[in-house]
Design an enzyme around this catalytic site. Sequence first.
Site, PDB file in Angstrom:
ATOM      1  N   HIS A 112       0.843  -1.216   0.000  1.00 20.21           N
ATOM      2  CA  HIS A 112       0.000   0.000   0.000  1.00 20.21           C
ATOM      3  C   HIS A 112       0.869   1.254   0.000  1.00 20.21           C
ATOM      4  O   HIS A 112       0.417   2.312  -0.428  1.00 20.21           O
ATOM      5  CB  HIS A 112      -0.900   0.017   1.247  1.00 20.21           C
ATOM      6  CG  HIS A 112      -1.756  -1.198   1.392  1.00 20.21           C
ATOM      7  ND1 HIS A 112      -2.722  -1.547   0.468  1.00 20.21           N
ATOM      8  CD2 HIS A 112      -1.776  -2.178   2.343  1.00 20.21           C
ATOM      9  CE1 HIS A 112      -3.317  -2.669   0.851  1.00 20.21           C
ATOM     10  NE2 HIS A 112      -2.763  -3.072   1.974  1.00 20.21           N
ATOM     11  N   HIS A 170       5.757   6.951   6.373  1.00 21.98           N
ATOM     12  CA  HIS A 170       5.417   6.483   5.033  1.00 21.98           C
ATOM     13  C   HIS A 170       4.870   7.671   4.251  1.00 21.98           C
ATOM     14  O   HIS A 170       4.690   8.762   4.814  1.00 21.98           O
ATOM     15  CB  HIS A 170       4.368   5.360   5.104  1.00 21.98           C
ATOM     16  CG  HIS A 170       3.093   5.828   5.699  1.00 21.98           C
ATOM     17  ND1 HIS A 170       2.847   5.791   7.063  1.00 21.98           N
ATOM     18  CD2 HIS A 170       2.030   6.438   5.133  1.00 21.98           C
ATOM     19  CE1 HIS A 170       1.664   6.329   7.292  1.00 21.98           C
ATOM     20  NE2 HIS A 170       1.157   6.741   6.152  1.00 21.98           N
ATOM     21  N   HIS A 173       2.081   8.988   0.789  1.00 26.83           N
ATOM     22  CA  HIS A 173       1.015   8.747  -0.189  1.00 26.83           C
ATOM     23  C   HIS A 173       1.367   9.608  -1.400  1.00 26.83           C
ATOM     24  O   HIS A 173       1.851  10.734  -1.230  1.00 26.83           O
ATOM     25  CB  HIS A 173      -0.342   9.160   0.385  1.00 26.83           C
ATOM     26  CG  HIS A 173      -0.662   8.469   1.674  1.00 26.83           C
ATOM     27  ND1 HIS A 173      -1.441   7.335   1.732  1.00 26.83           N
ATOM     28  CD2 HIS A 173      -0.260   8.726   2.954  1.00 26.83           C
ATOM     29  CE1 HIS A 173      -1.533   6.937   3.004  1.00 26.83           C
ATOM     30  NE2 HIS A 173      -0.820   7.745   3.762  1.00 26.83           N
ATOM     31  N   GLU A 194      -3.206  13.221   0.510  1.00 26.96           N
ATOM     32  CA  GLU A 194      -4.517  12.785   1.040  1.00 26.96           C
ATOM     33  C   GLU A 194      -5.305  14.014   1.471  1.00 26.96           C
ATOM     34  O   GLU A 194      -6.433  14.229   1.019  1.00 26.96           O
ATOM     35  CB  GLU A 194      -4.297  11.830   2.220  1.00 26.96           C
ATOM     36  CG  GLU A 194      -3.566  10.539   1.812  1.00 26.96           C
ATOM     37  CD  GLU A 194      -3.967   9.345   2.629  1.00 26.96           C
ATOM     38  OE1 GLU A 194      -3.617   9.292   3.821  1.00 26.96           O
ATOM     39  OE2 GLU A 194      -4.659   8.472   2.078  1.00 26.96           O
ATOM     40  N   HIS A 199       3.601  11.041   6.200  1.00 24.08           N
ATOM     41  CA  HIS A 199       2.993  10.790   7.513  1.00 24.08           C
ATOM     42  C   HIS A 199       4.030  10.191   8.453  1.00 24.08           C
ATOM     43  O   HIS A 199       4.560   9.102   8.186  1.00 24.08           O
ATOM     44  CB  HIS A 199       1.818   9.800   7.388  1.00 24.08           C
ATOM     45  CG  HIS A 199       0.604  10.406   6.756  1.00 24.08           C
ATOM     46  ND1 HIS A 199      -0.397   9.660   6.168  1.00 24.08           N
ATOM     47  CD2 HIS A 199       0.224  11.691   6.609  1.00 24.08           C
ATOM     48  CE1 HIS A 199      -1.337  10.446   5.710  1.00 24.08           C
ATOM     49  NE2 HIS A 199      -0.990  11.688   5.964  1.00 24.08           N
ATOM     50  N   THR A 258      -6.114   6.678   7.722  1.00 22.93           N
ATOM     51  CA  THR A 258      -6.654   6.913   6.374  1.00 22.93           C
ATOM     52  C   THR A 258      -6.716   5.631   5.550  1.00 22.93           C
ATOM     53  O   THR A 258      -7.050   5.650   4.371  1.00 22.93           O
ATOM     54  CB  THR A 258      -5.793   7.940   5.605  1.00 22.93           C
ATOM     55  OG1 THR A 258      -4.480   7.396   5.432  1.00 22.93           O
ATOM     56  CG2 THR A 258      -5.730   9.263   6.329  1.00 22.93           C
ATOM     57  N   THR A 259      -6.377   4.496   6.218  1.00 30.77           N
ATOM     58  CA  THR A 259      -6.563   3.210   5.537  1.00 30.77           C
ATOM     59  C   THR A 259      -7.344   2.299   6.480  1.00 30.77           C
ATOM     60  O   THR A 259      -7.393   2.573   7.689  1.00 30.77           O
ATOM     61  CB  THR A 259      -5.216   2.504   5.243  1.00 30.77           C
ATOM     62  OG1 THR A 259      -4.640   2.078   6.494  1.00 30.77           O
ATOM     63  CG2 THR A 259      -4.257   3.413   4.513  1.00 30.77           C
TER      64      THR A 259
END
Length: 265
Positions: free
Chosen positions: A64, A92, A94, A104, A117, A199-200
């Site tokens: 992911h 990590h 996005h 995000e 993040h 957020t996941t």
Amino acid sequence: KPVAWGYEGDIGPCNWHKYFPKAGGKRQSPIDIDTSATQYDGSFKPLRIHYDSHMCSSLTNNGHTFCMSVNSDQCNLSGGPLEDKYRLLQFHCHWGSDDTKGSEHTVDGHQYAAELHLVHWNTDKFKSADEAIEKNQGIAVLTAFIKAGKEHRGWNHVLSHFKDIKKVQGTSTVNEDFNPKCLLPENQTDYWTYEGSLTTPPCHESVRFIIFKEVVEVSSEQLAQFRSLCVCSSRKRDTGEDEHLVDNFRPIQPLNGRVVKASFQ
Ligand SMILES: COc1ccc(C[C@H]2SC(=S)NC2=O)c(OC)c1
Ligand SMILES: [Zn+2]
């Protein structure tokens, strides 16, 4: 058996709530930050971000995102809107399939090329990160927007390990003297903050977001390296090409009356 989820198709964000009910909750993330509706809060103490750089960490492609897990009890966060002390667990990002999208959170509807993040858990209130991720005030995420611009030397310490984690579940040990603080913007006093969620999946409503106003620049070539990660382990698409990990951002969620506080006027 863990439920598969992703960012497109039947397992995408619109269906997460079917297997992860919290995804349909009232304080979900990410959100759009409408800067005309934020409220200045003069009561925040200075943010205290103390990271050591002698921590051994490992970089993994979890299918992911890439995740740099940190196991140092010397990397702590407190102050600002936080009542407790939080310890760095992992960081990590996005990102998008091109430089026009990837973050995000958005600011006045503007989406950035990527979003960093730095995930911390509340060591004053909870005994483990696994416990903290499900509880209110359990998690604090330092967040920085990323845009295409000049090269960022600090990011090369992370990107230099990407060849080892191209495939899913690939992992690489990072022993070099690297301090993740170098990935944050210079201005660490101006930020927005609000209460949201992972957020996941499982989308637990346990997160205090602290989002820096200053945007970090990395080069377009460095952003392209984020996109070099693969989602599949060995399965080749019908075209024989590897499927690359891109657009791993959740759509904006309803604010439901939440107020985004600002540390600056
Ligand atoms: C099962 O526990 C989890 C699952 C996923 C994440 C990462 C999510 S949360 C966020 S913000 N951005 C992300 O990609 C966790 O992070 C603490 C914790
Ligand atoms: Zn994240």
